[in-house]
Design a protein around this motif. Structure first.
Motif, PDB file in Angstrom:
ATOM      1  N   VAL A  95       2.525   8.052   8.454  1.00 12.01           N
ATOM      2  CA  VAL A  95       2.790   7.086   9.524  1.00 12.01           C
ATOM      3  C   VAL A  95       2.436   5.719   8.959  1.00 12.01           C
ATOM      4  N   ALA A  96       3.305   4.753   9.128  1.00 15.05           N
ATOM      5  CA  ALA A  96       3.050   3.393   8.623  1.00 15.05           C
ATOM      6  C   ALA A  96       2.958   2.442   9.811  1.00 15.05           C
ATOM      7  N   HIS A 146       0.835  -1.214   0.000  1.00 17.81           N
ATOM      8  CA  HIS A 146       0.000   0.000   0.000  1.00 17.81           C
ATOM      9  C   HIS A 146       0.867   1.261   0.000  1.00 17.81           C
ATOM     10  N   GLY A 147       1.927   1.224   0.800  1.00 18.12           N
ATOM     11  CA  GLY A 147       2.751   2.435   0.912  1.00 18.12           C
ATOM     12  C   GLY A 147       3.564   2.701  -0.330  1.00 18.12           C
ATOM     13  N   ARG A 185      11.538  -0.516   1.356  1.00 17.40           N
ATOM     14  CA  ARG A 185      12.081  -1.721   0.740  1.00 17.40           C
ATOM     15  C   ARG A 185      11.253  -2.108  -0.495  1.00 17.40           C
ATOM     16  N   ARG A 186       9.921  -2.075  -0.354  1.00 14.51           N
ATOM     17  CA  ARG A 186       9.053  -2.451  -1.495  1.00 14.51           C
ATOM     18  C   ARG A 186       9.194  -1.469  -2.637  1.00 14.51           C
ATOM     19  N   ALA A 187       9.295  -0.192  -2.348  1.00 19.92           N
ATOM     20  CA  ALA A 187       9.473   0.797  -3.424  1.00 19.92           C
ATOM     21  C   ALA A 187      10.797   0.557  -4.142  1.00 19.92           C
ATOM     22  N   MET A 214      -1.687   1.789   6.409  1.00 26.02           N
ATOM     23  CA  MET A 214      -2.044   0.667   7.260  1.00 26.02           C
ATOM     24  C   MET A 214      -2.102  -0.604   6.414  1.00 26.02           C
ATOM     25  N   ASP A 215      -2.214  -1.752   7.093  1.00 25.37           N
ATOM     26  CA  ASP A 215      -2.348  -3.007   6.347  1.00 25.37           C
ATOM     27  C   ASP A 215      -3.662  -3.037   5.569  1.00 25.37           C
TER      28      ASP A 215
END
Ligand SMILES: CSC[C@H]1O[C@H](OP(=O)(O)O)[C@H](O)[C@@H]1O
Length: 342
Positions: free
Chosen positions: A252-253, A127-128, A160-162, A316-317
């Motif tokens: 905020v994650a 999501h982020g 990391r995902r980005a 958020m998840d």
């Protein structure tokens, strides 16, 4: 994660000496786990909850009786006050003990918390990363990666995902005084992942924003109130004020396990006060380096609270929420907050 249960023995990677010293510790009593949590040998809102839960499970499988385990749950709950994940996890374990075969139910609940956090981190990361444009320079604070969770992390999981999606990001890493979770742990994690980063002292962040060198700020959280106020490592609030002043998105994650549906606003969040010695000097693999007068009066709040008005996104998840979503109750039970007691 830096945490494992091997042949009924819980072992953890002592984060207090990283990255210079990689030392695994066997933790076989509740007091030893309390000490490990309070000394930040194991740390990070999700991971301290998982460590405590797995410790209870290990003791349950060792045959501790019901009353002993219930006492252990309350002892661990009190180990650190600000991160709600710990208390939420202890509540989940207590709920599991209502089952007929409570011992098996407790162990399963602890395992589910650990396995579940892996999936929550993946969802937060996905999501982020969708928020991030190619080439962004993103500032983060403290450590929110695999050393703070059971998975890829929260804010660091997004970065990391980005990176994995070849978005060409670069990361400004706040060293995060006094315990240097950023300089010691985030730098270590990002280096291992091959994510381009630059380590800065905390007092450099605002000047970088003023010079237009920061496109986004993403941090973790230790407790998020229903109104969206978020407690996080000390220094986060100052970053949010500077980001707001410079019109920089501030996210905020966190997983839903960091939400506190019983907390209406951030002013109700207890802020952990830590030892003066942490501020007077730096304790680490090089030994204690003390530069302040040994009797220097010190303030050492470990966290601060960022009001929702300074946060632009909650990653958020369950998805990414903006201030309008939060004002409409997205973080209350039933929205992003799913029920902790499924
Ligand atoms: C993935 S949330 C990690 C969260 O916990 C850290 O605090 P500490 O190192 O004292 O456990 C910091 O507030 C991070 O944002």
């Amino acid at each position: 994660m830096g945490l494992a249960v091997i042949d009924g023995q819980l072992e953890l990677l002592d984060q207090s000496q990283l990255p210079q010293v990689e030392r695994w510790l066997a933790i076989d009593t509740i007091p030893a786990m309390v000490e490990a949590i309070q000394a930040l040998r194991v740390r990070g809102a999700p991971l301290i909850a998982i460590a405590a839960a797995l410790m209870i499970a290990v003791r349950a499988e060792a045959g501790d009786d019901r009353e002993t385990l219930l006492d252990a749950i309350e002892t661990l709950r009190a180990a650190r006050p600000t991160a709600v994940n710990l208390s939420n996890a202890m509540d989940v374990l207590r709920q599991s003990m209502a089952a007929t075969d409570w011992r098996a139910a407790l162990v399963e609940a602890a395992d589910d918390l650990a396995d579940g956090d892996v999936a929550l981190c993946e969802a937060i990361g996905d999501h982020g990363a969708a928020l991030i444009a190619p080439g962004e320079r993103i500032l983060t604070h403290c450590n929110t990666g695999g050393l703070a969770t059971a998975g890829i992390g929260t804010a660091l999981g997004v970065l990391r995902r980005a990176h994995e999606q070849d978005k060409g990001i670069a990361v400004w890493v706040d060293e995060t005084r006094p315990l240097l979770q950023g300089g010691r742990l985030t730098a270590w994690e990002l280096g291992a992942l091959g994510v381009p980063y630059t380590l800065i002292t905390d007092n450099m962040a605002a000047a970088l924003m003023a010079r237009g060198q920061v496109d986004r700020v993403i941090v973790g959280a230790d407790r998020i109130a229903v109104n969206g106020d978020a407690a996080n490592k000390i220094g986060t609030y100052g970053l949010a004020v500077a980001a707001h002043y410079h019109g920089i998105p501030f996210a905020v994650a966190a997983p839903y396990t960091t939400l506190d549906p019983a907390c209406a606003s951030g002013d109700l969040i207890e802020i952990e006060q830590r030892a003066a010695a942490e501020v007077r000097g730096v304790a680490g693999a090089a030994g204690d380096l003390c530069w302040a007068p040994a009797d220097a009066p010190v303030a050492n709040p470990a966290f601060d609270v960022t009001p929702a008005a300074l946060i632009t996104h909650w990653i958020m998840d369950a998805g990414v929420f903006d201030r309008a979503d939060v004002a409409n109750g997205a973080l209350a039970t039933g929205g992003a907050a799913k029920s902790l007691f499924q």
